[in-house]
Motif scaffolding. Structure first.
Motif, mmCIF file in Angstrom:
data_model
loop_
_atom_site.group_PDB
_atom_site.id
_atom_site.type_symbol
_atom_site.label_atom_id
_atom_site.label_comp_id
_atom_site.label_asym_id
_atom_site.label_seq_id
_atom_site.Cartn_x
_atom_site.Cartn_y
_atom_site.Cartn_z
ATOM 1 N N ALA A 53 -22.041 49.187 15.611
ATOM 2 C CA ALA A 53 -21.895 49.895 16.882
ATOM 3 C C ALA A 53 -22.968 50.963 17.040
ATOM 4 N N GLY A 54 -23.584 50.993 18.217
ATOM 5 C CA GLY A 54 -24.477 52.096 18.524
ATOM 6 C C GLY A 54 -25.950 51.823 18.693
ATOM 7 N N PRO A 55 -26.584 50.930 17.908
ATOM 8 C CA PRO A 55 -28.040 50.852 18.008
ATOM 9 C C PRO A 55 -28.557 50.209 19.289
ATOM 10 N N LEU A 56 -27.719 49.500 20.005
ATOM 11 C CA LEU A 56 -28.158 48.794 21.209
ATOM 12 C C LEU A 56 -27.185 49.093 22.345
ATOM 13 N N SER A 57 -27.717 49.574 23.463
ATOM 14 C CA SER A 57 -26.837 49.844 24.599
ATOM 15 C C SER A 57 -26.497 48.536 25.309
ATOM 16 N N ARG A 58 -25.364 48.525 25.972
ATOM 17 C CA ARG A 58 -24.968 47.335 26.747
ATOM 18 C C ARG A 58 -26.007 47.028 27.810
ATOM 19 N N ALA A 59 -26.558 48.043 28.451
ATOM 20 C CA ALA A 59 -27.560 47.823 29.497
ATOM 21 C C ALA A 59 -28.800 47.124 28.939
ATOM 22 N N THR A 60 -29.254 47.571 27.778
ATOM 23 C CA THR A 60 -30.417 46.932 27.149
ATOM 24 C C THR A 60 -30.099 45.492 26.781
ATOM 25 N N MET A 61 -28.942 45.280 26.170
ATOM 26 C CA MET A 61 -28.550 43.943 25.773
ATOM 27 C C MET A 61 -28.445 43.007 26.978
ATOM 28 N N LEU A 62 -27.884 43.480 28.070
ATOM 29 C CA LEU A 62 -27.783 42.653 29.280
ATOM 30 C C LEU A 62 -29.161 42.356 29.856
ATOM 31 N N ARG A 63 -30.045 43.341 29.824
ATOM 32 C CA ARG A 63 -31.407 43.109 30.319
ATOM 33 C C ARG A 63 -32.086 42.032 29.480
ATOM 34 N N TRP A 64 -31.962 42.127 28.167
ATOM 35 C CA TRP A 64 -32.570 41.123 27.285
ATOM 36 C C TRP A 64 -32.011 39.727 27.550
ATOM 37 N N THR A 65 -30.701 39.623 27.730
ATOM 38 C CA THR A 65 -30.116 38.301 27.951
ATOM 39 C C THR A 65 -30.547 37.725 29.292
ATOM 40 N N GLU A 66 -30.642 38.581 30.313
ATOM 41 C CA GLU A 66 -31.089 38.086 31.608
ATOM 42 C C GLU A 66 -32.567 37.719 31.584
ATOM 43 N N GLU A 67 -33.363 38.484 30.864
ATOM 44 C CA GLU A 67 -34.779 38.137 30.721
ATOM 45 C C GLU A 67 -34.926 36.797 30.003
ATOM 46 N N ALA A 68 -34.107 36.582 28.988
ATOM 47 C CA ALA A 68 -34.141 35.305 28.263
ATOM 48 C C ALA A 68 -33.719 34.153 29.169
ATOM 49 N N LEU A 69 -32.670 34.352 29.954
ATOM 50 C CA LEU A 69 -32.223 33.318 30.885
ATOM 51 C C LEU A 69 -33.325 32.999 31.885
ATOM 52 N N ALA A 70 -33.947 34.026 32.440
ATOM 53 C CA ALA A 70 -35.036 33.805 33.405
ATOM 54 C C ALA A 70 -36.174 33.014 32.767
ATOM 55 N N ARG A 71 -36.577 33.395 31.556
ATOM 56 C CA ARG A 71 -37.648 32.662 30.857
ATOM 57 C C ARG A 71 -37.263 31.203 30.636
ATOM 58 N N GLU A 72 -36.034 30.990 30.190
ATOM 59 C CA GLU A 72 -35.584 29.624 29.911
ATOM 60 C C GLU A 72 -35.569 28.758 31.165
ATOM 61 N N LEU A 73 -35.296 29.370 32.306
ATOM 62 C CA LEU A 73 -35.243 28.625 33.562
ATOM 63 C C LEU A 73 -36.586 28.615 34.283
ATOM 64 N N GLY A 74 -37.588 29.259 33.680
ATOM 65 C CA GLY A 74 -38.912 29.301 34.299
ATOM 66 C C GLY A 74 -38.935 30.113 35.577
ATOM 67 N N MET A 75 -38.130 31.161 35.611
ATOM 68 C CA MET A 75 -38.011 31.998 36.805
ATOM 69 C C MET A 75 -38.509 33.404 36.511
ATOM 70 N N ASP A 76 -38.853 34.093 37.556
ATOM 71 C CA ASP A 76 -39.144 35.517 37.473
ATOM 72 C C ASP A 76 -37.795 36.243 37.346
#
Length: 196
Positions: free
Chosen positions: A167-190
């Protein structure tokens, strides 16, 4: 009979979350409901079967929710984003603690390994299907939907272990941003197009 079995499964899930798979006992589950050990064993015959059934019970509820998100009447991109945001861990979340317990115990318990493996494949299949739909509709380009589903779930599972265990080293906001960035990359989207 079915109601009693469901009560036992809910109590087992609760006790696994509190005690962990290795420490939970038939007596712990029985005590929560004020019933005998014999009644628990009548329904499940062993601790291993109780644990595997409890894990399946909890995971099926999660799968039902995932299916609900993925069958909404909206674009595949929106459904995938909603699923990724819901699937993403939120910290000391009990649902993730149960999955992590299940994964660890699966290393030694073949019954639980089979149950967890089957449920994991169902998750990937649900995501793959929506990715295929979105690609077929021209929402994004994806040559290998199954690989995308595997990579996304691997990322989310790994983040869940990090957030739940440390608990603590990663904020939920950062984690959500990373997952959405990964989803966008995987789908070839901005990323902006994904979140619009």
């Amino acid at each position: 009979m079915a109601e009693r079995r469901e009560e036992l499964l809910r109590a087992a899930v609760e006790q696994i979350e509190v005690r962990g798979v290795s420490a939970v006992r038939i007596a712990d589950v029985a005590a929560v409901l004020g019933v005998s050990n014999a009644l628990v064993l009548y329904h499940f015959s062993s601790k291993e079967k109780l644990v595997a059934s409890a894990f399946a019970y909890a995971a099926e509820a999660d799968l039902a929710h995932l299916r609900k998100l993925l069958t909404r009447r909206t674009s595949a991109v929106r459904r995938l984003r909603a699923a990724v945001r819901w699937y993403a861990p939120t910290g000391q979340d009990k649902g993730w603690r149960l999955w992590i317990e299940g994964w660890a115990s699966s290393l030694r318990d073949p019954v639980l390994r089979d149950v967890a493996g089957d449920l994991d494949q169902q998750w990937k299949a649900e995501l793959t299907e929506v990715i295929e739909e979105g690609a077929a509709a021209g929402e994004f380009h994806c040559e290998d939907p199954m690989s995308v589903a595997w990579r996304l779930t691997a990322l989310l599972d790994g983040l869940a272990v990090q957030m739940t265990s440390y608990a603590g080293p990663l904020s939920r906001a950062t984690m959500l941003r990373w997952t959405e960035e990964a989803l966008a990359r995987e789908l070839g989207m901005d990323h902006a197009a994904l979140t619009a």
